[in-house]
Motif scaffolding. Structure first.
Motif, PDB file in Angstrom:
ATOM      1  N   SER A 176       0.827  -1.204   0.000  1.00  0.00           N
ATOM      2  CA  SER A 176       0.000   0.000   0.000  1.00  0.00           C
ATOM      3  C   SER A 176       0.864   1.257   0.000  1.00  0.00           C
ATOM      4  O   SER A 176       0.609   2.211  -0.755  1.00  0.00           O
ATOM      5  CB  SER A 176      -0.930  -0.009   1.218  1.00  0.00           C
ATOM      6  N   LYS A 230       1.388   4.084  -3.088  1.00  0.00           N
ATOM      7  CA  LYS A 230       1.221   5.530  -2.896  1.00  0.00           C
ATOM      8  C   LYS A 230       2.469   6.275  -3.372  1.00  0.00           C
ATOM      9  O   LYS A 230       2.360   7.335  -4.005  1.00  0.00           O
ATOM     10  CB  LYS A 230       0.924   5.847  -1.422  1.00  0.00           C
ATOM     11  N   TYR A 285       0.720   2.789   4.451  1.00  0.00           N
ATOM     12  CA  TYR A 285      -0.049   3.957   4.037  1.00  0.00           C
ATOM     13  C   TYR A 285      -1.507   3.627   4.249  1.00  0.00           C
ATOM     14  O   TYR A 285      -1.971   2.536   3.908  1.00  0.00           O
ATOM     15  CB  TYR A 285       0.213   4.287   2.560  1.00  0.00           C
ATOM     16  N   THR A 286      -2.237   4.566   4.842  1.00  0.00           N
ATOM     17  CA  THR A 286      -3.643   4.336   5.112  1.00  0.00           C
ATOM     18  C   THR A 286      -4.464   5.558   4.742  1.00  0.00           C
ATOM     19  O   THR A 286      -3.980   6.688   4.829  1.00  0.00           O
ATOM     20  CB  THR A 286      -3.858   3.957   6.602  1.00  0.00           C
ATOM     21  N   GLU A 287      -5.696   5.314   4.339  1.00  0.00           N
ATOM     22  CA  GLU A 287      -6.669   6.373   4.094  1.00  0.00           C
ATOM     23  C   GLU A 287      -7.897   6.027   4.908  1.00  0.00           C
ATOM     24  O   GLU A 287      -8.409   4.917   4.822  1.00  0.00           O
ATOM     25  CB  GLU A 287      -7.020   6.454   2.609  1.00  0.00           C
ATOM     26  N   GLY A 288      -8.361   6.972   5.731  1.00  0.00           N
ATOM     27  CA  GLY A 288      -9.513   6.707   6.579  1.00  0.00           C
ATOM     28  C   GLY A 288     -10.084   7.987   7.136  1.00  0.00           C
ATOM     29  O   GLY A 288      -9.813   9.087   6.635  1.00  0.00           O
ATOM     30  N   GLY A 333      -7.794  10.787   7.884  1.00  0.00           N
ATOM     31  CA  GLY A 333      -7.085  11.330   6.739  1.00  0.00           C
ATOM     32  C   GLY A 333      -6.184  10.288   6.115  1.00  0.00           C
ATOM     33  O   GLY A 333      -6.134   9.133   6.534  1.00  0.00           O
ATOM     34  N   ALA A 334      -5.451  10.701   5.105  1.00  0.00           N
ATOM     35  CA  ALA A 334      -4.525   9.825   4.412  1.00  0.00           C
ATOM     36  C   ALA A 334      -3.115  10.121   4.908  1.00  0.00           C
ATOM     37  O   ALA A 334      -2.731  11.281   5.026  1.00  0.00           O
ATOM     38  CB  ALA A 334      -4.622  10.052   2.911  1.00  0.00           C
ATOM     39  N   ARG A 335      -2.351   9.059   5.224  1.00  0.00           N
ATOM     40  CA  ARG A 335      -1.014   9.293   5.760  1.00  0.00           C
ATOM     41  C   ARG A 335      -0.189   8.020   5.753  1.00  0.00           C
ATOM     42  O   ARG A 335      -0.727   6.915   5.729  1.00  0.00           O
ATOM     43  CB  ARG A 335      -1.093   9.819   7.178  1.00  0.00           C
TER      44      ARG A 335
END
Length: 124
Positions: free
Chosen positions: A24, A28, A96-99, A102-104
Motif C-alpha cells: 500500500s 502511494k 499507508y492508510t486512508e480513513g 485522513g490519508a497518511r
C-alpha cells in the motif's frame, strides 16, 4: 550502510534488523512519483526530537542516497533511512492508510514503548 530487502510479505518471518515498506505504501509512492514526474524519487523516513511522546516521525522524498543511509526495496520503490534514525526504526513497517483520520504514511515500530493517539510520535 546500504541494505536491500525483498518485497514485503506479511506472511514471512520478520527480520528485526530490516525495515519493510508495505504494498500500500509502495503504491502511494508510485502515484506521488508519477505526480512529480520523477520515477527516481525514494521515500525517506526519519526521526526527530519532539512530539507529544518524545520523538516524531517525518517523511519526505530523496533523490540520492547518503553514505550512511540504509535502503529497503519493495519492487521498484525504495525506502531510505539515515543511520541515526535507523537505530530507532529498525524492524519497523511503513504503511499507508486512508480513513477518517485522513490519508497518511504510518510507522509500525516494534521499538516504541509509547505512542501518541495519532501515531506520529513515540518514545523508547
Amino acid at each position: 550502510m546500504n541494505e536491500s530487502a525483498n518485497q514485503y510479505n506479511p506472511t514471512q518471518p520478520v527480520d528485526p534488523t530490516l525495515m519493510h515498506l508495505t504494498n500500500s505504501a509502495a503504491q502511494k509512492v508510485r502515484r506521488l512519483r508519477e505526480e512529480e514526474g520523477d520515477d527516481s524519487l525514494m521515500l525517506r523516513v526519519y526521526v526527530t526530537g519532539g512530539g507529544c511522546s518524545g520523538f516524531s516521525y517525518g517523511f519526505n522524498f530523496a533523490n540520492d542516497l547518503n553514505e550512511d543511509d540504509a535502503s529497503f526495496d519493495n519492487a521498484d520503490v525504495t525506502l531510505v533511512v539515515d543511520s541515526l534514525s535507523y537505530q530507532y526504526l529498525q524492524g519497523s513497517t511503513i504503511d499507508y492508510t486512508e480513513g477518517l483520520e485522513g490519508a497518511r504514511f504510518i510507522v509500525q515500530n516494534p521499538n516504541a514503548t509509547t505512542t501518541c493517539g495519532c501515531g506520529s510520535s513515540f518514545s523508547i
